[in-house]
Scaffold this active site. Structure first.
Site, PDB file in Angstrom:
ATOM      1  N   GLU A  34      51.918  31.558  11.528  1.00 50.77           N
ATOM      2  CA  GLU A  34      51.584  32.820  10.618  1.00 50.77           C
ATOM      3  C   GLU A  34      50.466  31.960   9.606  1.00 50.77           C
ATOM      4  OE1 GLU A  34      52.287  35.906  10.638  1.00 50.77           O
ATOM      5  OE2 GLU A  34      54.436  35.251  10.939  1.00 50.77           O
ATOM      6  N   SER A  68      53.537  65.792  15.405  1.00 48.71           N
ATOM      7  CA  SER A  68      54.251  64.365  15.537  1.00 48.71           C
ATOM      8  C   SER A  68      55.725  64.668  15.132  1.00 48.71           C
ATOM      9  CB  SER A  68      54.086  63.135  14.282  1.00 48.71           C
ATOM     10  OG  SER A  68      54.948  62.520  14.002  1.00 48.71           O
ATOM     11  N   ASP A 174      48.112  42.609  16.609  1.00 46.93           N
ATOM     12  CA  ASP A 174      49.078  43.624  16.743  1.00 46.93           C
ATOM     13  C   ASP A 174      48.726  44.282  17.870  1.00 46.93           C
ATOM     14  OD1 ASP A 174      49.937  42.510  14.159  1.00 46.93           O
ATOM     15  OD2 ASP A 174      49.348  44.169  13.302  1.00 46.93           O
TER      16      ASP A 174
END
Length: 390
Positions: A34, A68, A174
């Site tokens: 991290e 969605s 990500d």
């Protein structure tokens, strides 16, 4: 929702004609490593079993329709040729951004498409729902257009969409983990070069338990910038003493120990120590996983949290409480904050026989000590983006 449920929801929304294909991209968690990606260090993310499903069908009217299951009131219809000219300010900007980048890279859509998304990544949990939407959109539309699938390129394109179209200055981790994950593997990634290696993560009778503190993160941007400038100050202080030193994470802990007195400011020195030692922990974690030594991996997770709390100072009371309570559970091998800090999530490695006890006891103690209600997600390591068949 599984493939058949997605197709049924799609038919309910758009009608039954034509060939409906279903794709899926996971969420992700960073297991260890991290605040070292911008210091030339390695990260070790893994794709999760839950994520974003997308049902797609080509249409003949040159429109892209976005809907969605999660937000039925927020749907949109866009002419293919005008996409990229304006943002909506809603979740639809993620797929619109990807289509815009495809167009910039000479891969424009040759027809219209109807798209229906369903996500079971909790919003705001720090488990990368936005990257999941971007990657599944890119993968699905390139597949529908019969283009060449390159998951590394899809990750880069998705990051570009988020940086330039959505306007969020995220790194590559990500999208990379979401696009390139493999079941029962973590990804050792150098964010600068995109050099990567899949590392076996055979958890056996252990599960990942992700705990969402539900603490609003107000400090992240300002503290992130402050930490970056502190790391740059440390690097500047050390560069005259080390040939070709471009990043703090190029140093081993032993080298740093010999040089640390060159950094006058004790706080700046602590920040640099975290970077150097955290990078070494990532590499030690990979060795532990190669040997299926989950006990050692758990100890490295614990050490990572302590460094983030004491040296880098990006934890907070809520994260610390959750980690403390997680470690009281007999089946917990390791627990740490994950993500930028000042709130967000913890990740713990917990024996499957103790996960119910974990959720109940940690949740209760966390509520009593902080006044906040936590959410917990028990999961394993899943595949990256793929088409659902069968």
């Amino acid at each position: 929702m599984n493939q058949e449920q997605m197709k049924q929801a799609f038919t309910d929304k758009y009608g039954a004609a034509g060939d409906i294909r279903v794709f899926h991209a996971p969420g992700r968690v960073n297991l260890i490593g991290e605040h070292i990606d911008y210091n030339g260090g390695y990260v070790l993310p893994a794709a999760l079993e839950f994520g974003t499903a997308l049902a797609v069908r080509a249409n003949e009217d040159g429109k892209v329709r976005l809907a969605s299951v999660n937000f039925p009131e927020l749907a949109g219809e866009f002419a293919v040729e005008t996409i990229g000219t304006e943002r909506t300010g809603e979740w639809m900007d993620y797929p619109l951004g990807v289509i815009t980048v495809l167009k910039q890279q000479n891969q424009p859509l040759t027809r219209g498409y109807d798209l229906l998304f369903f996500g079971n990544i909790p919003n705001g949990s720090g488990l990368s729902s936005s990257a999941s939407i971007e990657v599944v959109t890119g993968y699905a539309l390139i597949s529908m257009e019969q283009g060449h699938i390159d998951t590394v390129e899809i990750a880069v394109m998705s990051q570009k969409a988020e940086n330039e179209f959505v306007g969020v200055n995220c790194g590559i981790m990500d999208q990379f983990a979401v696009a390139n994950g493999v079941k029962d593997h973590a990804i050792l990634l150098m964010c600068d070069t995109l050099e990567y290696e899949r590392v076996p993560f055979r958890t056996g009778q252990y599960k990942l338990v992700i705990g969402n503190t539900n603490k609003r993160r107000g400090l992240v941007d300002s503290k992130y910038n402050e930490r970056r400038s502190q790391c740059e100050a440390a690097l500047t202080a050390l560069q005259p003493h080390v040939d070709n030193l471009n990043y703090l994470a190029q140093l081993t802990p032993e080298q740093f120990g010999l040089l640390e007195e060159q950094i006058q400011d004790s706080i700046v020195r602590d920040r640099a120590r975290h970077v150097v030692e955290e990078n070494a922990r990532v590499l030690a974690s990979v060795e532990a996983l190669r040997q299926d030594d989950l006990q050692q991996f758990g100890q490295l997770m614990n050490a990572s949290h302590e460094s983030l709390r004491d040296l880098y100072e990006v934890s907070c009371t809520e994260l610390d409480v959750m980690v403390e309570e997680a470690r009281r559970i007999p089946g917990t091998l390791g627990s740490r904050m994950t993500g930028a800090g000042f709130g967000g999530c913890t990740v713990s490695l917990v024996h499957e026989g103790d996960t119910d006890l974990f959720v109940q006891q940690v949740g209760q103690a966390y509520r009593e000590r902080t006044g906040l209600e936590a959410d917990f997600y028990i999961c394993g390591v899943g595949n990256g983006v793929e088409e659902w068949n069968g």
